[in-house]
Design an enzyme around this catalytic site. Structure first.
Site, PDB file in Angstrom:
ATOM      1  N   ASN A 208       0.853  -1.192   0.000  1.00  0.00           N
ATOM      2  CA  ASN A 208       0.000   0.000   0.000  1.00  0.00           C
ATOM      3  C   ASN A 208       0.888   1.242   0.000  1.00  0.00           C
ATOM      4  OD1 ASN A 208       0.759   0.601   2.714  1.00  0.00           O
ATOM      5  ND2 ASN A 208      -0.954  -0.578   3.525  1.00  0.00           N
ATOM      6  N   GLU A 211       3.279   1.599   3.086  1.00  0.00           N
ATOM      7  CA  GLU A 211       4.349   0.597   3.092  1.00  0.00           C
ATOM      8  C   GLU A 211       5.415   0.925   2.054  1.00  0.00           C
ATOM      9  OE1 GLU A 211       1.316  -3.009   4.443  1.00  0.00           O
ATOM     10  OE2 GLU A 211       1.773  -2.638   2.318  1.00  0.00           O
ATOM     11  N   ASP A 276      -6.733  -7.299   2.719  1.00  0.00           N
ATOM     12  CA  ASP A 276      -6.817  -8.757   2.662  1.00  0.00           C
ATOM     13  C   ASP A 276      -7.738  -9.201   1.527  1.00  0.00           C
ATOM     14  OD1 ASP A 276      -5.180  -8.849   4.887  1.00  0.00           O
ATOM     15  OD2 ASP A 276      -6.807  -9.201   6.303  1.00  0.00           O
TER      16      ASP A 276
END
Length: 330
Positions: A208, A211, A276
């Site tokens: 993302n 990150e 997820d």
């Protein structure tokens, strides 16, 4: 490429039922305590919550697996739990969801990762975690690697889901990538900050915005295909898929195709678990024969559905089909 024809959509969703995904990573148990709070504790300025209900859900890599089976595919997980009641509850939740747990390894002296959320009505007022974040030792890493080797046989996709809880050590990462390469199956990586640059050879690397910027120690320029290509080369992955929250996604493939996927969420109730869901859809779609661009479009729509639900949730093929057709016909 932000559209999938109805015929192609139906073919991919139908093919999901023949896919088996192996998810490797940090398994967690999410515990929810919900009740009412009508007074403040005399011991400290905090609310006293009178618990009326408790339930558990699959978290971390186990939530990715839960999303895979919700799509109609089969799934096995590989990871570690403690020799405690929480580990038993996590196994029970996996069995209830129809997720294979042959690769779940109990580890003495290491607690099952548990995140307990305290809710007053629908509002979270506190959370407490039980976890150890140290890397598993070499012997345990060898057991995890052996489990990946066994379960990869006949699988259609492999997910490496890292929450920095110590399962995805360099040894495990190297073994997983090697196994997938030998079996010719795609690998989808959802990284965290530790070992960020250890996934060279991954099929899809899916960080993302936070990150990626943290790992690079630089701003992210996801709208610049040349910048995306330079990062893809540095990471050593075939395809770089950056999730941008409200900005949707950006994909740069190994062939130089750049795809900007705008967000499709019409309402945002809760962003928990959206990453997820994206990981699960991308892996399942690739296993079903989708192109990276098709997988990204499917995942983006799935994330739009997931954030419109309360808490961590899954998305069904029927929901995905209806949302994509409605969006494309609007």
């Amino acid at each position: 490429m932000n559209r999938i024809s109805p015929g192609r959509l139906d073919a991919l969703l139908e093919a999901f039922r023949d896919v088996r995904v192996v998810v490797v990573g940090d398994l967690m148990l999410d515990v929810y305590l919900r009740g009412s709070a009508s007074r403040i504790s005399p011991e400290a300025p905090v609310p006293v919550v009178k618990v009326a209900e408790e339930w558990v859900a699959l978290g971390g890599a186990a939530n990715v697996a839960s999303n895979v089976v919700a799509l109609g595919a089969a799934c096995d997980v590989v990871g570690c739990i403690g020799t405690d009641r929480s580990g038993e509850r996590l196994r029970e939740a996996l069995a209830s969801a129809g997720i294979g747990d042959e690769g779940v390894l109990p580890v003495e002296g290491r607690p099952t990762t548990v995140k307990t959320r305290i809710l007053v009505r629908h509002h979270q007022v506190a959370r407490y975690d039980v976890e150890v974040e140290d890397d598993i030792d070499a012997a345990c890493a060898a057991e995890v690697s052996a489990a990946i080797e066994r379960l990869a046989e006949g699988a259609h996709a492999l997910v490496l889901e890292d929450y920095n809880k110590g399962v995805l050590t360099p040894l495990v990462i190297e073994a997983a990538l090697s196994v997938a390469n030998r079996h010719g199956i795609p690998v989808v990586v959802d990284p965290k900050f530790r070992n960020f640059f250890a996934y060279g050879g991954a099929t899809v690397f899916k960080p993302n915005l936070l990150e990626l910027s943290t790992a690079l120690q630089a701003p992210v320029h996801a709208d610049d295909p040349e910048w995306m290509e330079s990062v893809r080369g540095r990471l050593g992955c075939a395809h770089l898929l950056v999730t941008l929250g409200e900005g949707g996604m950006a994909l740069l493939t190994e062939d130089g195709e750049y795809v900007r996927v705008p967000t499709v969420a019409r309402s945002v109730y809760d962003v928990s678990g959206a990453g997820d869901t994206v990981t699960a859809v991308v892996a399942t779609a690739l296993g079903a024969g989708a192109t990276p661009a098709e997988a990204a479009v499917l995942a983006n729509h799935a994330a739009g559905i997931e954030v419109g639900k309360a808490g961590v949730a899954t998305v069904s093929p029927d929901e995905l089909r209806a949302t994509i057709l409605q969006h494309q016909n609007a």
